[in-house]
Design an enzyme around this catalytic site. Sequence first.
Site, PDB file in Angstrom:
ATOM      1  N   ASP A   1     -21.639  39.369 111.890  1.00  0.00           N
ATOM      2  CA  ASP A   1     -22.341  38.971 110.668  1.00  0.00           C
ATOM      3  C   ASP A   1     -22.958  37.590 110.898  1.00  0.00           C
ATOM      4  OD1 ASP A   1     -20.162  37.218 110.550  1.00  0.00           O
ATOM      5  OD2 ASP A   1     -19.058  38.559 109.227  1.00  0.00           O
TER       6      ASP A   1
ATOM      7  N   ASP B   1     -23.644  33.699 109.371  1.00  0.00           N
ATOM      8  CA  ASP B   1     -23.303  32.654 108.407  1.00  0.00           C
ATOM      9  C   ASP B   1     -24.384  31.593 108.487  1.00  0.00           C
ATOM     10  OD1 ASP B   1     -20.706  33.818 107.819  1.00  0.00           O
ATOM     11  OD2 ASP B   1     -20.126  33.146 109.823  1.00  0.00           O
TER      12      ASP B   1
ATOM     13  N   ASP C   1     -13.412  24.981 113.537  1.00  0.00           N
ATOM     14  CA  ASP C   1     -12.224  25.094 114.379  1.00  0.00           C
ATOM     15  C   ASP C   1     -12.487  24.855 115.869  1.00  0.00           C
ATOM     16  OD1 ASP C   1     -13.609  27.507 114.334  1.00  0.00           O
ATOM     17  OD2 ASP C   1     -11.917  28.727 113.649  1.00  0.00           O
TER      18      ASP C   1
HETATM   19  P1  ATP Z   1     -16.263  36.429 113.506  1.00  0.00           P
HETATM   20  O1  ATP Z   1     -17.051  36.532 112.207  1.00  0.00           O
HETATM   21  O2  ATP Z   1     -16.935  37.002 114.678  1.00  0.00           O
HETATM   22  O3  ATP Z   1     -14.847  36.866 113.361  1.00  0.00           O
HETATM   23  P2  ATP Z   1     -16.661  33.625 113.072  1.00  0.00           P
HETATM   24  O4  ATP Z   1     -16.527  32.472 114.018  1.00  0.00           O
HETATM   25  O5  ATP Z   1     -17.987  33.838 112.466  1.00  0.00           O
HETATM   26  O6  ATP Z   1     -16.157  34.876 113.857  1.00  0.00           O
HETATM   27  P3  ATP Z   1     -15.690  33.424 110.391  1.00  0.00           P
HETATM   28  O7  ATP Z   1     -14.301  33.666 109.894  1.00  0.00           O
HETATM   29  O8  ATP Z   1     -16.796  34.297 109.949  1.00  0.00           O
HETATM   30  O9  ATP Z   1     -15.564  33.426 111.975  1.00  0.00           O
HETATM   31  O10 ATP Z   1     -16.020  31.911 110.045  1.00  0.00           O
HETATM   32  C1  ATP Z   1     -17.307  31.340 110.220  1.00  0.00           C
HETATM   33  C2  ATP Z   1     -17.198  29.939 110.772  1.00  0.00           C
HETATM   34  O11 ATP Z   1     -16.467  29.115 109.841  1.00  0.00           O
HETATM   35  C3  ATP Z   1     -16.426  29.829 112.065  1.00  0.00           C
HETATM   36  O12 ATP Z   1     -17.257  30.032 113.170  1.00  0.00           O
HETATM   37  C4  ATP Z   1     -15.911  28.399 112.013  1.00  0.00           C
HETATM   38  O13 ATP Z   1     -16.906  27.499 112.401  1.00  0.00           O
HETATM   39  C5  ATP Z   1     -15.638  28.206 110.538  1.00  0.00           C
HETATM   40  N1  ATP Z   1     -14.244  28.493 110.181  1.00  0.00           N
HETATM   41  C6  ATP Z   1     -13.743  29.660 109.693  1.00  0.00           C
HETATM   42  N2  ATP Z   1     -12.434  29.582 109.470  1.00  0.00           N
HETATM   43  C7  ATP Z   1     -12.060  28.333 109.814  1.00  0.00           C
HETATM   44  C8  ATP Z   1     -10.820  27.633 109.793  1.00  0.00           C
HETATM   45  N3  ATP Z   1      -9.704  28.215 109.390  1.00  0.00           N
HETATM   46  N4  ATP Z   1     -10.827  26.344 110.208  1.00  0.00           N
HETATM   47  C9  ATP Z   1     -11.976  25.752 110.605  1.00  0.00           C
HETATM   48  N5  ATP Z   1     -13.151  26.365 110.648  1.00  0.00           N
HETATM   49  C10 ATP Z   1     -13.222  27.625 110.266  1.00  0.00           C
HETATM   50 MG    MG Z   2     -18.543  35.255 110.924  1.00  0.00          MG
END
Ligand code: ATP
Ligand code: MG
Length: 458
Positions: A74, A76, A149
């Site tokens: 997805d 963001d 993170d």
């Molecule tokens: P995916 O969607 O492929 O699982 P993602 O990295 O996009 O991976 P998301 O949970 O969609 O993960 O979160 C989007 C972004 O928000 C992350 O890339 C990170 O930068 C930030 N993020 C999400 N959760 C946390 C957290 N618990 N602590 C710090 N930053 C976070």
């Molecule tokens: Mg994501």
Amino acid sequence: MLTKWLRKILPGKPEAAATYSHKQVLPQNEHGITPEGISYAAEKVVSRLQQAGFEAYVVGGAVRDLLLGVEPKDFDVATNARPEEVRKVFRRSRIIGRRFQIVHVMVGPETIEVTTFRGGSRPARQNEHGRIMQDNSYGSMEQDAARRDFTCNALYYNPARGEITDFHHGVADIRAKRLVMIGDARARYQEDPVRMLRAARFSAKLNMPLEADTEAAIVACRDNLRAVPAARLFDEVQKLFMSGYGQTCFDVLQQHGLFEALFPDAEKTIHYPHAAYAQYAKNMMRIALANTDERIAADKPVTIAFLLAAILWPVYQLQYRGLLKERDNWHSAMHEAIDLVHIAASERVAIPVRLRGMIREIWALQARLEQAARGNIRKMHSVLAHPRFRAAYDFLLVRQGAGEDLADLVELWTALQQDPDTAADVEQYRAEQSEDEESAAAPRKRRSRNSNRRKKRD
Ligand code: ATP
Ligand code: MG
């Protein structure tokens, strides 16, 4: 020492990472991502926000995945527009979230998550373990990056300019295939222990080993996962096991002692004193996870209930056998054991009631598969007609794969599910078998009578 002291006297402790930031802006010919990699909706949201005079970037996992050549799950978007300002730009949008407000913008069938840059000027509310409880302060892009993170998740892509802004050497870490926590890993895990599970998940999905500090801090912090609400842990378990690389996630969780934090009783079965049972328990879990991964790859439907049933099955079996010694009724022992396993497991990972019901059905059907196999056509057909039969049958195969001797049972139910009429054949076969047995028994009796007679004559 010095950093400890500095942190004590400087306000806004968690911002330590920001001091290490090192801004780099990489043009397209250096990073290789093209705007075509971005979804129509994400591109639209970014450009509309930019036209309205705001800064906006594609951020997080999508940029990371594109750099790795993986199709993003997805998209963001991060912006300096406040949630209410984002709302005004997009008619089809809504503000969600309590801990941190975000805006969901709907473009066609897609939903884009838009977050406002987070800041650090106003310290977030933390509990006594350093866990962030509430956080609604806004800030600059650099501050926002420091609060993400991992370095690979803190990349900002501007499709209009074709540039990636990287504050923490995220692009270099992706190329070197290492997962690095931004800032002091220990403090970051304490702020939000779920980051340890995210570390395991990304390491497994992206095939990126954890950098030394990012890994070492887990040992010190993994107990903090106990303080995370069980409902949030269930969400993370779903992400870990239902994303197509569950088996690898399981191995990475085990490697870092994190599986125990989620499923302490299941972990005990993997180390059961009886080595064969320990192996069986581990096989159950890995085979079920591998099945799920395969089904996801083949676009087949999956349910986490099946996986949880397999993960908790070895616990349930021990519980059931223990109770069976005390009760004379196996049926009540079974349901009591199921209740006890669910209650214990849900202390850590809140399994929703509907899923618990499915797990109960899959387990209870295991007994019915055995009983009906000895029963008549009606019993066999009633098991075949059960809405959870297919899951129960697949579960039987997992048990067999894990080392149980179930060949006859599997053969029977495989035949029955391919053709339910086989039940009639089975019944007939049984009838013939018992006739054979009777007639095989009869001549023996005659022979013995004859021999007696012979003896008498002699
Ligand atoms: P995916 O969607 O492929 O699982 P993602 O990295 O996009 O991976 P998301 O949970 O969609 O993960 O979160 C989007 C972004 O928000 C992350 O890339 C990170 O930068 C930030 N993020 C999400 N959760 C946390 C957290 N618990 N602590 C710090 N930053 C976070
Ligand atoms: Mg994501």
